[in-house]
Write an enzyme that holds these catalytic residues in place. Structure first.
Site, short mmCIF file in Angstrom:
data_model
loop_
_atom_site.label_atom_id
_atom_site.label_comp_id
_atom_site.label_asym_id
_atom_site.label_seq_id
_atom_site.Cartn_x
_atom_site.Cartn_y
_atom_site.Cartn_z
N HIS A 61 15.34 -41.53 21.40
CA HIS A 61 15.02 -40.52 22.42
C HIS A 61 16.18 -39.55 22.55
O HIS A 61 17.33 -39.95 22.57
CB HIS A 61 14.74 -41.18 23.77
CG HIS A 61 14.43 -40.17 24.84
ND1 HIS A 61 13.19 -39.60 24.97
CD2 HIS A 61 15.21 -39.60 25.80
CE1 HIS A 61 13.21 -38.72 25.97
NE2 HIS A 61 14.42 -38.70 26.49
N ARG A 77 6.75 -33.31 39.83
CA ARG A 77 8.17 -32.96 39.80
C ARG A 77 8.37 -31.56 39.23
O ARG A 77 9.21 -30.79 39.71
CB ARG A 77 8.95 -33.96 38.95
CG ARG A 77 9.16 -35.31 39.64
CD ARG A 77 9.65 -36.36 38.66
NE ARG A 77 10.91 -36.01 38.04
CZ ARG A 77 11.35 -36.52 36.89
NH1 ARG A 77 10.61 -37.42 36.23
NH2 ARG A 77 12.50 -36.16 36.39
N ASP A 134 3.61 -42.16 35.64
CA ASP A 134 4.66 -41.23 35.25
C ASP A 134 4.08 -39.84 34.99
O ASP A 134 4.65 -38.83 35.38
CB ASP A 134 5.39 -41.72 34.00
CG ASP A 134 6.36 -40.67 33.49
OD1 ASP A 134 7.32 -40.38 34.22
OD2 ASP A 134 6.14 -40.12 32.40
N LYS A 165 8.05 -45.06 29.44
CA LYS A 165 7.28 -44.70 28.25
C LYS A 165 7.80 -45.39 26.99
O LYS A 165 7.03 -45.80 26.13
CB LYS A 165 7.29 -43.17 28.06
CG LYS A 165 6.37 -42.49 29.07
CD LYS A 165 6.38 -40.98 28.93
CE LYS A 165 7.69 -40.44 29.47
NZ LYS A 165 7.70 -38.96 29.56
N SER A 224 11.23 -42.25 34.11
CA SER A 224 10.24 -41.57 33.30
C SER A 224 10.44 -41.86 31.81
O SER A 224 9.50 -42.20 31.08
CB SER A 224 10.33 -40.06 33.57
OG SER A 224 9.41 -39.35 32.80
#
Lengths: 430, 430
Positions: free
Chosen positions: B82, B168, B161, B187, B183
């Site tokens: 990520h 948001r 989420d 995931k 968040s």
């Protein structure tokens, strides 16, 4: 303009421009901006505050979202009083008729019980027939003809504030000085008043816990008043114990009748006279506080304050005959005493807890649609500084629901601190 | 439970209990709690933060709001990467196939362009036919059979989420470390991975501007990973200039092909190898970083990384024949150069401004429904530390909309600082 960017500006501590505030407040009021963006902005304001210019713009936007009264054609000083709220605070009910008797015009819009505090409207509505929901035209006419009317907020006055306040109530954003300031002042300015006196309460039963917060709120309110041409004087009073002998609904009306007839408890009268003096001085009807207090005492002694009160009740469709034998109405079915667990002097009263107990009795609401019990209330037989013996009655509790009575009594142990030392309580703070 | 009280707890800096968080997150997801209360809570979290226990509960609630994958039956180390997002960051597209070629299973769920940064999905979708919207079953099957799939977030994974993120985005509450952490991790954990490497970007083109913020985010992510049994390693890289030679859509795919064939720019390869090494070490396929880099270089040199990439494209219905002559596709209709206004060394690049300029070109979105231009992008001919002469081309800009091209170019003056001193740029931060 992008709403999320305006929220971010406030979140990052920037002052919002008049255009940004207008876009947001107007958009929210007319329904083009959603609740979730307004509530995020309100929380950002809670944390980052607003400067006086922003509060002034906010007040103006709330004010111009609805109608405003105009009493400039009257040959009277037009004024009102606002309290930040407390337990046992029935001063509006006494002061309104008293000042109207002095020749002032009093267009008073009041609120209902909020949290642990009582509400003027709830108390007034215990008078059979009394209408707090006058139309703006009826309200105007009442002020013009008899010099006073006491009503609840109408849909015509500051609808933006009404919508935003309802949202603040459910999003944890009530306790914000700039938001409180905009909300109070927009409604007061809409009354068309020239003068305003503020009872800023501090202490363990007030929304403002510290003298510093109270001072900040007062400064803001006074300066916003100036911006809109309303002469605004603050008075700081203690809410470290309930005000007066009673806290509740009909029982507070009874205390108010006593006050208007010259038999009021010393503390309730002291707050009433102190606030009233500010407006009588503003109006040019008294040269100083001593003269103002003397004038108020005279209006009570000669019966004109009480006569004005009866006139107002009659004018708002209330049953004045009840005043001739008021103790027969709203008799509580249940009564129980709270007694001193030890001997000593009362050192402190947890006024917030006591206020919550009055709400449990049925004097207030936890949710907007809860009903209230007009018979419910408390009588405070002893207060801070009083010497008490173990087993002596401190508070007499009453209502018409024994389950709620027990619930209220369960909140009281520990709410009154008794110790060996003498103690004192200062009511009017400098 | 009273929602306004939970909001007040967070507003006043208290840690929320698991019950309070569950009540709020579940209630919001199933529609019983309104968005205005959630947005007020999100703003309170923005200001008051969350402790690790709260973030862990939040992550769990988001995770269990939807389905999770399970690849524990596979005879392979299951991992993902990520990045916190940057300009020119195409590393996922290179690293996924490279690690799958090494024998890892890579169930990668990626995002679209956000703010000034590019998105892996937008880039992948420039391949004719390529499907990023696989069903969970197709996704699972792809990972099981060929060891890799790259898709977008589905409705089945972490719906809580998804709903909260959308809120948001429009309420100024994106930039909150606990919310970012919940968040991302929910995931990733839902992918059924054993290992995760994080590219935490800092600098003027990153969401985290300072090393301190980046370190805090990384600490939180690593510890939440631990809580859920996912081995998580952070790598800190600079976003003080764009990564690689290109930033855009199809042009970044072309750079990715080059990287997978052994012709990638040094900086893109350095980040790819550094991140890849962490996962190869976790998987037990390399004893140290040197061995891991050697293994990755071998997989590129022998063509197996590129072959895995073709296999993935084919498996997700992409047209692999285009890879045989990729420069014929998505040719930009408009081109213009941005040149050096003075001579000297490049001292700094305002990567945020450059990223916004790529969005203006058509590489990203300002609003969720904006369309993107696959031909759009920038080529960076010079970077920090390079000596340049007045009038020399620094950035080659291209797209298929001359108006947007001018708009993008108007953002570039001042975005590149040139001075007389030599300068340097550190890519991998310790």
């Amino acid at each position: 303009m992008i709403p999320a960017e305006i929220i971010q500006h406030k979140r990052d501590g920037k002052a919002l421009t008049a255009d940004e505030l207008r876009f947001f407040i107007r958009g929210y009021t007319d329904g083009t901006l959603p609740d979730y963006q307004m509530s995020a902005l309100l929380m950002a304001i809670f944390f980052k505050g607003m400067d006086l210019r922003e509060i002034s713009v906010l007040t103006e936007l709330m004010l111009t979202s609805g109608e405003s009264m105009d009493f400039s054609h009257l040959n009277a000083y037009v004024a009102d009083k606002h309290s930040t709220g407390g337990v046992g605070d029935k001063v509006s009910i006494i002061l309104g008729p008293l000042l109207a008797a002095a020749g002032l015009a009093i267009p008073m819009i009041s609120g209902r019980g909020l949290g642990h505090t009582g509400g003027t409207l709830d108390k007034l509505e215990t008078i059979p027939g009394f209408r707090t929901g006058l139309s703006l035209d009826e309200f105007r006419q009442a002020v013009e003809t008899i010099g006073i009317a006491m009503i609840g907020q109408t849909a015509d006055i500051c609808p933006a504030d009404k919508k935003i306040y309802a949202l603040r109530d459910v999003t944890g954003t009530v306790q914000s000085i700039p938001l409180i300031c905009g909300s109070i002042m927009s409604k007061k300015i809409a009354e068309g008043i020239q003068g305003l006196v503020l009872d800023i309460k501090t202490g363990n039963g007030a929304f403002m816990k510290t003298a510093e917060q109270a001072r900040e709120l007062a400064d803001h309110l006074v300066r916003i008043g100036q911006d809109f041409g309303v002469k605004t004087d603050p008075v700081f009073t203690s809410m470290n114990q309930p005000l007066g002998r009673f806290a509740g609904l009909w029982c507070e009306m009874l205390e108010s009748f006593d006050c208007l007839c010259g038999y009021g408890p010393a503390d309730t009268m002291e707050v009433t006279y102190t606030l009233g003096s500010k407006l009588l001085f503003q109006a040019g009807l008294a040269a100083d506080e001593a003269e103002a207090i003397e004038l108020q005492q005279k209006l009570i002694t000669d019966g004109s304050a009480y006569a004005k009160f009866r006139e107002m009740i009659h004018n708002q469709a209330g049953d004045v005959t009840i005043l001739d034998d008021p103790t027969t109405l709203h008799q509580p079915a249940c009564r129980q005493d709270f007694t001193a667990p030890v001997s000593g002097y009362i050192q402190a009263m947890n006024t917030y807890r006591i206020g919550l107990a009055t709400v449990s009795l049925g004097c207030g609401r936890l949710k907007i649609n809860d009903s209230v019990d007009p018979t419910a209330g408390m009588e405070f037989l002893r207060k801070i500084g009083d010497e008490v013996s173990e087993g002596q009655v401190l508070i007499h509790c009453f209502n018409s629901d024994s389950g709620k009575l027990q619930e209220a009594l369960s909140l009281l142990p520990g709410a009154i601190t008794i110790g060996p030392e003498p103690a004192s309580h200062q009511l009017i703070l400098k």
